[in-house]
Design an enzyme around this catalytic site. Structure first.
Site: not given
Lengths: 335, 1194
Positions: B64, B114, B1010
């Site tokens: 990111e 989140r 994942n």
């Protein structure tokens, strides 16, 4: 020298046609075949079963493990479209037609009524000059009768006949109780050609690994005997063109198969062994032989040694095998 | 204008707008925001235009931080740019956010808000992440529903262009990002009408260009930095008005009107709740209900959080307001209060003084926390907050939704309170991930949402385990907009798609009186009632339920659908729920089947349609008797023999009742006991392996490859067979060194996932029936009890003394006890066998640093975790720091433990006189190269500790606390390719270069597994992955080769399925090497699109085709003048095509883009040849001395 024949209404420059095999997956090979003198090519088979299993496999993998775990609700991007039909095959037919002048025969192995008819129609639309129905399956069901198997062949033929106007050939299995009868019924059912014979994949087992393993073997010249006999028997008795496709390895083989009544000699294993260019040699050798033996055309010899026309028709029947047995002397144990 | 009504989730709704308003999109996957990037990539790769007729450039970065850099760069050169992120991803963007805001650069970043990793990681929703970014100078706009998320994506873009303030547009992770809802789709004309082209031109003009050069990003000195920082004030001051104008313009266009701070409730409300995000919807719903009961309550929904418009905020409250509760979905430990609360207090203090709004004196204002990590926030909780406000002295700094029996912050609430109107159909579906339940429910929502006037909502709860995962679908349909942003607790329809769940979950607790229960059951009509657990029978009787049954597994199977019962159960739902007329519903299901599957072929459509047609004839109602008849009891979630913490705490989580646990029972620092997975008997496998001792050659391969450590081997004295159960299997041990001993392979029947990898790998065949091997799959239920008894007995047999095992021989090595067992990894996982191997070889002296990813989830996701300890209480100590820092985290272990060991050594020398010189010298110079050496050292340290215990000095106490560090410790740094190749590569490189003795294991699945299979730099050429929908054009990065360039690092590339003994050798060498080591391990993965049972065959094919080279680079060999590189695989035996087309990731490209597939296949084959020649050359070089002939020739 006139080597031409007529197969299912198609004018062939010579009897030498390349039979369905992976060689024709490659467009360059198809060009090479024509350059080497092939008079036609049967393109590798489109297997409906393969298309279906590819679709099911793709669907399985696109959905397997999805919507189970919050961080990975899917594992693959979903393309807007998949090319899951016969497009690749049909394109290949189109390209082959553009690339060569010789007749291009499509080959189809269906597993469902829709598969046989739809794909047959599409092959015609793609420009195929004729269609070879490769009815290729091993009836392992102990409840399935021979009559049912035969009827399946007839049904498929009739379905396909209804939707296409190009000539249709059936590639046969040698394993019928009464091959001659089957041939006649197919002939009456509208088959323009019969191809003798389909060579089934024969599995082998590995003693080391105790596993059944695929073991593709090329045909041997001995394999020619089977189609030769049946073409000899059927020549003159049915209208459909006849082609042989197993064990044609030499010019002599081609000559023999013509003499018993074939309209086309289909080549495969020999081209794997000696290369596509070998077609040239075979043609040259045919010409040489014909010239030496004062034949001026293939048509002249076609059927000359068929059961109908040969000097001893019974040679092609069962008794001939008994005689052969008598003349065969086994080697002694110590020789 | 008539707009399309559609049912989509929040992520798609946002991406739909953001994509159309962008030119550049820089992305990096992170839950729950990943789908926004994936949508963008899909649209971009299929050539979809933005509203200005050009396809946005979508680029995936290595982190990111990298994405933020690209965003900054793209903005600075004038492109309309966006990104999507969440949580830790947002944290990595913060530095650039300051820059972007400081430079007044318009952009919108969309965040699926989140939790942040603190005492534990959580992928679920709250505002911790966005609140940590509130000081960056970004504007912050909060949306509360899927419709708002779509609308605000547009409004924020309009506002940023005009205000030049960049925006974070955020919405609640999962609750909004993943909720499927019926929304009105904005049109491209709407988008065009809202965006002023002149503002885009202005933005472009401010971009860097050599045609009008400027300098930006100067370094400023104390003289002007401060003043320069204040120059932006007018922009921030004007921004709220700009946002409101955009909202007003939007209202004119669409009819949906929004306010920056929007009041809803009684005009004379006395008690008001302030909050933002999806919780505002639940409050809205509760307010309507309570006002209907005559209560004077209201809610202020905060949309614009930054810049905070204090005046407008004040103006939102009715003058009658007496008490306010400000709810924050975040926690700031040690603060004076959470952010929104503090902002509210400050605002009221200033606002009342200035006479803003209609409130004349400061009301009571309290703050509370709610909903952290998607913790439920229901009307019952909302009412409790209003009740608190009614008190003379309302509780401040409260929590709601949990039971805080530690600090007593929590408010009590009545769980029975509900505001859901009867007009809403509320349906709950319990399914298995693999059965397609969620997909079918999403489809049902679409059908109902798009074919009726009903509003529709779907929310899906998933398991934290990757194998045998349960899914719970919560579906609502009703005539009014649905604001119930919480799970269904009063369902009028409950469906159990998996009969096995009946004994595990209390599904009927949520069924209302007279509700419908639908069960998929394999039992015949006359048998089905008696097969229900007694509790289920009692609940059905007590609720006067309508009970319907279908053998969906049979119907699906007969229709060719295998275990995917989704379509069958969907038909039953429509038939029973009556949301749509039955025939109409069935026609719609068939239509949607055609729509969804026609691209995948007629066969898929046909089998689904057949399943639809076959269903109704098999659905029947069961009359419920007046009294229960069953003796089947629901077993406890964990055994009564489990430790108390496991029983009382983890057991509750297993029962799906973790939210009932009070604060006091949870560890305060995130520390949990190891060895807990063994208590969660999941009984997932329909079939389990059974050992045939007569056929077995005792090679140990089955145990080695078992991904869940359920196959165990022991060799033992025959006397231990005393008291063995009748069916316990054993035979003579074949190894000559074990002459006279017994040998047993035992399977843990209730922990096995039934993957079958063991059977696939078994090399021994039954000579009479060659389909049988030495280990064979057999149905589990008939042998469960017997094998459980055998397993318990097996555990009583002592482990073989580790000192006696030849660890470089798999047959013997596999006797080592695995200290990693029964993880929640995918059935057939390709990673876990490597981790298990570490724990077998070195587990009793290992500390593991684990990068975030699959291995941290199956390694450390509650409730139970797989790392365990041996009979001595030793085992791997494990921790997860972050995704990006794992190598450094592990290096920290090493530096720290080495320091402690050195200090202990110092103290030893210092105290030699007291301890005894002999023992000190023995300890200091101990040879700890093998198990025997380590054993002896442990004995010495035990002696040392007993001596130290009797000495009263600081040195003795210091040494006592450090003494264990004198025994050799192994540091393992474990993570996936996303970490090692991408986000953590810089750190990994540094750690490898440090020369310190750390061992790195890269579990290379060649994608971000994942988060759902996004491309990493480990992805091979030609593979389809998310962000590489057209097949990855570039080759895989050669991480091993990079590491080799240092010359001082042990590097190995392994593939257990290709050569297990090579893998074993590499692990032993890597650990023994006194320096950094890295093992790159081929890990087959569910994301490859393979048969997971035969994953080891894929590994072998990868090696046989030359796609995956096996080698070991050992720096010590250089010291002997040998070439350090040993190539351990041979040149390719099979074409790479043969390997690649075993896997959907490669093969699907032949279906989606055949021409490109051919091109990339040819390139991949060339890669194989080039790589082989290069490595062959490297491995053949003569080392030391002058350059040899071969070198000269190259």
């Amino acid at each position: 020298m006139d080597l031409s024949t007529k197969y299912m209404g198609l004018n062939l420059r010579t009897p030498l046609v390349v039979s369905a095999s992976p060689l024709s997956e490659n467009l360059d090979n198809i060009r090479k075949m024509e350059d080497a003198g092939a008079s036609g090519v049967v393109i590798y088979s489109l297997f409906e079963e393969q298309i279906t299993s590819d679709r099911l496999e793709l669907h399985h993998h696109m959905t397997y493990g999805t919507d189970s775990y919050a961080e990975a609700l899917t594992y693959f991007p979903e393309p807007s479209e998949f090319h899951l039909g016969p497009e690749g095959y049909l394109n290949h037919i189109r390209k082959a037609k553009e690339a060569v002048k010789m007749p291009v025969i499509a080959s189809l192995n269906g597993t469902s009524a829709g598969g046989w008819t739809n794909y047959a129609k599409e092959m015609q639309q793609a420009g195929a000059d004729a269609l070879e129905l490769n009815i290729y399956y091993i009836p392992t069901d102990v409840d399935l009768t021979g009559a049912q198997v035969e009827q399946t062949y007839l049904d498929i033929l009739s379905m396909v006949r209804e939707v296409v106007t190009i000539p249709v050939a059936i590639k046969l299995s040698p394993f019928f109780s009464s091959l001659a009868n089957v041939a006649r019924r197919l002939d009456q059912g509208g088959a323009d050609g019969l191809v003798f014979f389909n060579r089934f994949y024969q599995p082998d087992i590995s003693l080391e690994h105790l596993e059944v393993r695929p073991n593709i073997i090329l045909s041997t010249p001995q394999a020619l005997r089977l189609p030769m006999r049946w073409i000899a028997i059927l020549h003159g008795r049915i209208k459909a063109s006849l082609a042989a496709t197993s064990g044609i390895h030499t010019a002599q083989d081609v000559l023999k198969i013509m003499m018993v009544g074939a309209d086309a000699a289909m080549l495969c294993s020999v081209l794997y062994r000696h290369g596509i260019d070998h077609i040239k040699n075979m043609e040259r050798e045919i010409e040489t032989w014909m010239s030496e033996h004062e034949y001026h055309s293939i048509r002249q010899m076609q059927g000359s040694m068929s059961q109908e026309n040969c000097s001893d028709p019974s040679e092609f029947e069962r008794a001939q095998y008994v005689k052969a047995l008598h003349s065969f002397k086994p080697a002694t144990a110590h020789s | 204008m008539k707009r399309t009504l559609t049912t989509i989730d929040g992520n798609e709704a946002v991406a739909y707008v953001a994509y159309r308003l962008s030119e550049v999109i820089a992305i990096y996957p992170i839950t729950p925001s990943s789908p926004m990037g994936e949508w963008s990539d899909t649209w971009s790769s299929s050539g979809e235009n933005n509203i200005w007729g050009t396809v946005p450039s979508v680029i995936e970065l290595q982190s990111e931080g990298g994405a933020a850099g690209v965003v900054h760069g793209a903005l600075q050169t004038g492109s309309l740019t966006t990104t999507f992120t969440a949580s830790q991803g947002l944290m990595l963007m913060i530095p650039n956010m300051y820059k972007i805001a400081g430079e007044l650069t318009p952009m919108v970043m969309h965040v699926a808000a989140r939790s942040l990793a603190a005492q534990g990681l959580s992928i679920f929703g709250d505002h911790s992440d966005v609140m940590a970014a509130r000081a960056t100078g970004f504007g912050m706009l909060s949306s509360a529903s899927v419709q708002e998320a779509m609308d605000f994506a547009l409004i924020s873009q309009a506002a940023t262009l005009e205000s030049r303030i960049p925006f974070v547009h955020f919405f609640d992770g999962f609750r909004t990002s993943h909720e499927v809802s019926k929304v009105e789709l904005l049109t491209e004309d709407d988008l065009r009408a809202m965006i002023d082209l002149d503002l885009i031109y202005a933005h472009r003009l401010r971009g860097l260009s050599p045609d009008h050069p400027v300098i930006r990003g100067t370094a400023q000195n104390p003289d002007v930095y401060f003043q320069a920082r204040e120059t932006v004030n007018p922009f921030y001051a004007a921004c709220p008005e700009t946002v409101q104008r955009a909202m007003d313009k939007f209202a004119k266009l669409t009819g949906r009107s929004y306010q920056l701070y929007e009041y809803h409730g009684a005009p004379d409300a006395e008690r008001v709740i302030v909050l933002m995000g999806s919780g505002a919807e639940a409050v809205h719903e509760t307010v309507d209900y309570l006002c209907g009961q005559g209560e004077k309550v209201g809610v202020v929904k905060v949309r614009l959080y930054r810049p905070f418009d204090t005046r407008r905020f004040m103006e939102a409250f009715p003058s009658t307001t007496k008490a306010i509760a400000v709810l924050d979905r975040t926690k700031e430990p040690g603060s004076a209060g959470e952010p929104l609360y503090q902002d509210s207090i400050t605002t009221f203090f200033e606002g009342v003084a200035n006479g803003w709004g209609s409130i004349k004196s400061i009301p009571k204002i309290v703050g509370g926390r709610y909903g952290l990590s998607s913790n439920e926030f229901t009307p019952a909780m909302v009412r409790a907050v209003y009740n608190n406000l009614a008190l003379e002295s309302p509780k401040n700094h409260f929590t709601i939704g949990i039971n805080d029996d530690l600090s007593h912050t929590s408010l009590d609430f009545d769980g029975e309170f509900s505001t859901e109107p009867e007009s809403v159909v509320r349906a709950l579906f319990y399914g298995l991930g693999a059965d397609g339940t969620v997909g079918a429910n999403k489809n049902s929502i679409k059908i109902i949402g798009e074919n009726t006037d009903n509003y529709a909502q779907g929310y899906f709860v998933y398991d934290s385990k990757k194998s045998g995962a349960i899914t719970i679908s919560h579906l609502r349909f009703g005539p009014e907009p649905i604001r119930s942003t919480y799970l269904i607790s009063r369902a009028n329809f409950v469906a159990c798609h998996q009969p096995g769940f009946l004994e595990r979950y209390d599904m009927l607790g949520e069924l209302v009186q007279g509700g419908t229960f639908l069960l998929n059951s394999p039992y015949a009509r006359e048998e089905v009632w008696d097969r229900l657990p007694r509790k289920v029978q009692e609940q059905l009787i007590e609720r006067k339920a309508k009970f319907y049954v279908i053998n969906a597994t049979n119907v699906a199977g007969e229709s060719g659908m295998g275990n995917r019962i989704n379509t069958v159960m969907q038909v039953c739902f429509f038939a029973l729920s009556g949301v749509l007329p039955k025939d109409e519903a069935i026609a719609e299901i068939k239509y949607s089947i055609k729509k969804s599957y026609s691209s995948k072929g007629d066969e898929i459509v046909a089998m689904n349609v057949q399943a639809v047609d076959n269903t109704l004839a098999h659905l029947y109602q069961v009359d419920i008797p007046s009294a229960p008849t069953s003796n089947i009891e629901m077993p406890p979630a964990v055994s009564e023999h489990a430790p108390e913490f496991v029983r009382n705490v983890l057991g509750k989580m297993i029962e799906q009742k973790g939210d009932q646990l009070p604060v006091s029972v949870l560890p305060c620092d995130g520390t949990y006991p190891s060895g807990t997975a063994k208590w969660e008997k999941r009984n997932l496998a329909l079939e389990i392996p059974v050992w045939d001792q007569d056929v077995c050659i005792q090679c140990g391969k089955c145990a080695m490859v078992c991904p869940h450590s359920v196959i165990r081997i022991k060799v033992y004295d025959p006397k231990h067979l005393e008291g063995a159960p009748e069916t316990f299997r054993s035979c003579e041990a074949k190894d000559r060194e074990w002459h006279g001993q017994k040998y047993t392979i035992q399977v843990a029947p209730e922990d096995c996932t039934g993957c079958g990898v063991c059977v696939d790998i078994c090399p021994a065949k039954n000579k009479s029936q060659t389909r049988l091997k030495a280990i064979n799959m057999m149905p589990q239920p008939p042998i469960r009890e017997q094998e459980s008894e055998n397993w318990d007995f097996y555990l009583t047999i002592p482990e073989t003394d580790r000192r006696l095992l030849k660890v470089n021989n798999i047959r013997q090595q596999q006797l080592q006890e695995p200290l990693f067992e029964f993880s929640g990894a995918c059935s057939g996982c390709g990673e876990t066998p490597y981790i298990k191997l570490i724990t077998q070889l070195f587990g009793d002296r290992t500390v593991i640093a684990n990068a975030t990813g699959c291995s941290s989830i199956y390694g450390g996701n509650l409730p139970t975790t797989p790392y365990t300890k041996n009979a001595d209480g030793r085992g791997p100590a494990w921790a997860n720091s972050l995704f990006e820092d794992n190598a450094e985290f592990g290096l920290g272990f090493r530096v720290s433990m080495d320091k402690q060991r050195d200090f202990a050594g110092q103290l030893l020398v210092k105290m030699a006189g007291v301890i005894g010189l002999e023992l000190v010298e023995q300890i200091r110079h101990a040879d700890q190269k093998d198990e025997a050496g380590i054993y002896d050292q442990r004995e010495r340290v035990a002696t040392l500790k007993s001596k130290l215990a009797g000495i009263d000095s600081d040195d003795a106490r210091q040494l006592l606390s450090l003494a264990d560090m004198l025994v050799r410790k192994s540091v393992w740094i474990v993570g996936g390719d996303g970490w090692a190749y991408d986000i953590g590569f810089g750190g990994l490189d540094h750690v490898l270069a440090s020369g310190r003795n750390v061992n790195v294991l890269v579990l290379d699945t060649e994608v971000y597994s994942n988060t759902g299979g996004q491309m990493s730099k480990a992805t091979p050429r030609g593979a389809v992955a998310k962000f590489a929908a057209g097949g990855k054009p570039a080759p895989k990065k050669d991480l091993g080769l990079i590491a080799m360039t240092y010359g001082s690092i042990y590097v190995a590339r392994v593939a257990m399925g290709a050569r297990d003994e090579h893998t074993l050798k590499a692990f032993i060498e890597a650990e023994a090497f006194d320096g950094p080591s890295i093992i790159i391990a081929y890990s087959h993965c569910i994301a490859h699109g393979i048969n997971m049972t035969t994953g080891m065959q894929n590994q072998k094919a990868a090696v046989d085709s030359g796609q995956w080279l096996l080698y070991r680079y050992h720096p010590d060999r250089s010291a002997h003048g040998e070439n350090p590189l040993q190539l351990d695989s041979r040149s390719a035996k099979i074409p790479v095509e043969q390997y690649m087309y075993m896997e959907n990731r490669f093969k699907m490209l032949t279906k989606s883009n055949p021409d490109e597939a051919r091109r990339l296949l040819a390139a991949a084959q060339q890669d194989v040849q080039d790589r082989w020649h290069y490595y062959e050359y490297l491995a053949a070089r003569k080392m030391g001395g002058a350059q040899n002939e071969q070198d000269k020739s190259v």
